[in-house]
Design an enzyme around this catalytic site. Structure first.
Site, PDB file in Angstrom:
ATOM      1  CG  HIS A  27       5.834   1.392   3.587  1.00 34.90           C
ATOM      2  ND1 HIS A  27       4.881   1.147   4.427  1.00 34.90           N
ATOM      3  CD2 HIS A  27       5.317   0.546   2.456  1.00 34.90           C
ATOM      4  CE1 HIS A  27       3.742   0.344   4.035  1.00 34.90           C
ATOM      5  NE2 HIS A  27       4.249   0.246   2.590  1.00 34.90           N
ATOM      6  CG  HIS A  29       5.235  -3.870  -0.213  1.00 41.73           C
ATOM      7  ND1 HIS A  29       4.145  -4.690   0.463  1.00 41.73           N
ATOM      8  CD2 HIS A  29       4.715  -2.526  -0.343  1.00 41.73           C
ATOM      9  CE1 HIS A  29       3.324  -3.832   1.161  1.00 41.73           C
ATOM     10  NE2 HIS A  29       3.452  -2.633   0.897  1.00 41.73           N
ATOM     11  NE  ARG A  31       4.334  -7.526  -4.331  1.00 40.77           N
ATOM     12  CZ  ARG A  31       3.721  -6.623  -3.611  1.00 40.77           C
ATOM     13  NH1 ARG A  31       3.259  -7.092  -2.316  1.00 40.77           N
ATOM     14  NH2 ARG A  31       2.904  -5.616  -4.339  1.00 40.77           N
ATOM     15  CG  ASN A  55       1.984  -7.158   2.201  1.00 40.35           C
ATOM     16  OD1 ASN A  55       2.975  -7.002   2.002  1.00 40.35           O
ATOM     17  ND2 ASN A  55       1.009  -6.595   1.277  1.00 40.35           N
ATOM     18  CE  LYS A 116       1.365  -2.131   7.184  1.00 41.29           C
ATOM     19  NZ  LYS A 116       1.791  -0.849   6.544  1.00 41.29           N
ATOM     20  CG  HIS A 153      -2.799   0.317   4.957  1.00 41.47           C
ATOM     21  ND1 HIS A 153      -2.199   0.246   3.644  1.00 41.47           N
ATOM     22  CD2 HIS A 153      -4.204   0.969   4.560  1.00 41.47           C
ATOM     23  CE1 HIS A 153      -3.088   0.446   2.654  1.00 41.47           C
ATOM     24  NE2 HIS A 153      -4.263   0.968   2.931  1.00 41.47           N
ATOM     25  CG  HIS A 191       1.205   4.035   2.674  1.00 38.24           C
ATOM     26  ND1 HIS A 191      -0.208   3.921   3.355  1.00 38.24           N
ATOM     27  CD2 HIS A 191       1.439   2.710   2.581  1.00 38.24           C
ATOM     28  CE1 HIS A 191      -0.475   2.761   3.637  1.00 38.24           C
ATOM     29  NE2 HIS A 191       0.504   1.946   3.195  1.00 38.24           N
ATOM     30  CG  LEU A 239      -5.676   0.674  -2.649  1.00 36.97           C
ATOM     31  CD1 LEU A 239      -6.364  -0.866  -2.232  1.00 36.97           C
ATOM     32  CD2 LEU A 239      -6.577   1.655  -2.482  1.00 36.97           C
ATOM     33  CG  ASP A 267       3.212   1.526  -0.271  1.00 31.02           C
ATOM     34  OD1 ASP A 267       3.458   0.319   0.079  1.00 31.02           O
ATOM     35  OD2 ASP A 267       2.264   1.964  -0.450  1.00 31.02           O
ATOM     36  CG  HIS A 271       0.970  -6.085  -7.929  1.00 32.81           C
ATOM     37  ND1 HIS A 271       0.479  -6.963  -7.231  1.00 32.81           N
ATOM     38  CD2 HIS A 271       0.893  -4.799  -7.187  1.00 32.81           C
ATOM     39  CE1 HIS A 271       0.171  -6.494  -6.170  1.00 32.81           C
ATOM     40  NE2 HIS A 271       0.311  -5.101  -6.113  1.00 32.81           N
ATOM     41  CB  ALA A 283      -3.570  -1.521  -4.984  1.00 36.95           C
TER      42      ALA A 283
END
Length: 363
Positions: A27, A29, A31, A55, A116, A153, A191, A239, A267, A271, A283
């Site tokens: 899991h 991200h 980007r 996402n 997802k 999630h 998560h 989150l 996870d 950012h 988050a």
């Protein structure tokens, strides 16, 4: 140097190095654009494969979009040294309108490995998520037939539910009915953050579809006091949100237990610093740079280094029906200080850090 190969039973005292099958991240991200190009090498250098979250803006909702995103990820891999063989495992973003035909296209692609579920409004870029699972019934039936896992999630978005209770309520309101209604569906409870989730996964009804759960390094290491006491620390805001110490302790016990339903999923969610330190307070914690070291620290402090390989390298591929890695990595006991930021085109991403230096380092 006293080197441990994971087939040996031991406690962690006196161990200077740890060699294990190269782990995968189930899991993450990564980007897109400048962030992808700058940060993807961190994940690629640590892990052999990774389940890529969909996402983006706009979200990755079709197999065609996933193929294009996969191409961009492959272009961002390191061109030499560790990480050149990194394999992104793509996912599609489930919406109220995802069709069964799209599920079959995803399965036939060979590169999409999950669908997802973001309940609409739960987290970053989840506005296009599912408003009611009843809208997805025929799609979930197709997922049962194709054996594509549903990656959830696990939080409700009901505004009357306290943010610290959203995972527990999700189990009762959504997850348990979902598994009863679709008894052949493979589900990853992603998560997890509570003792309730640990107990649910551990004692899940084996007559229903396979159930697994990912656990992040930051939820193993910190509780909500760390984020809130002495002032709000935005770079610890994620989150699902950090919970009480009793829940953190339950996560550690699950991770080191050797139970095959629990496996590694960072996870890691970068950012830009100005978005974290703002009224938005986005988050996510960025751990891709040093994820294995964070997990090793947790297992070492629990006296359970011998269990790290199962959690990090074996349970995930076994759940997804993929081969275990034949490559290896070695972690060495070595104190080191992380950089504060990763600079990207004049901007920066803050690296997740604890109050103490790490005691393990990837060779």
């Amino acid at each position: 140097m006293n080197i441990l190969h994971q087939s040996t039973e031991f406690n962690s005292f006196g161990i200077d190095a740890l060699t294990l099958a190269r782990p995968d991240d189930w899991h993450v991200h990564v980007r897109d654009g400048a962030l992808l190009k700058a940060l993807l090498p961190h994940t690629a250098q640590q892990f052999g494969r990774a389940i890529i979250m969909p996402n983006l803006k706009p979200p990755v909702t079709t197999t065609e979009q996933a193929a294009a995103y996969r191409k961009r990820i492959l272009a961002a891999r390191p061109t030499q040294g560790p990480g050149t063989a990194f394999e992104p495992l793509m996912t599609l973003y489930l919406t109220d309108n995802t069709s069964p035909d799209e599920i079959w296209r995803a399965r036939e692609s060979g590169f999409v490995h999950g669908i997802k579920l973001y309940p609409a409004g739960t987290t970053t870029n989840s506005d296009a998520g599912v408003t009611d699972l009843r809208h997805c019934a025929v799609t979930l039936e197709a997922m049962q037939k194709t054996s594509l896992p549903l990656l959830v999630h696990g939080e409700v978005t009901d505004p009357v539910v306290d943010v610290f209770d959203r995972e527990e309520v999700f189990i009762d309101r959504v997850l348990e009915p979902l598994r009863r209604d679709f008894p052949a569906l493979k589900v990853v409870f992603e998560h997890i953050t509570t003792r309730n989730a640990v107990e649910y996964v551990r004692h899940a009804d084996t007559s229903l579809g396979m159930l697994g759960a990912t656990i992040t390094a930051h939820h193993l290491l910190l509780n909500r006091n760390t984020m809130l006491v002495g002032g709000i620390k935005p770079h610890y805001y994620c989150l699902p949100i950090f919970k009480r110490e009793v829940h953190r302790a339950a996560l550690v016990e699950a991770a080191i237990s050797g139970h095959p339903r629990f496996f590694l999923g960072t996870d890691s969610a970068p950012h830009l610093k100005n978005f974290k330190e703002s009224s938005c307070g986005c988050a996510g914690c960025y751990t891709a740079l040093h994820a294995l070291e964070l997990y090793a620290q947790t297992f070492d402090e629990a006296g359970a280094l011998r269990r790290l390989e199962g959690f990090a390298s074996f349970h995930g591929p076994d759940f997804y029906g993929l081969p275990r890695s034949i490559d290896t990595v070695t972690l060495e006991r070595s104190s080191w200080t992380l950089p504060e930021n990763i600079d990207i085109d004049g901007m920066s991403v803050v690296v997740f850090k604890m109050s103490k230096d790490l005691s393990w380092k990837l060779r």
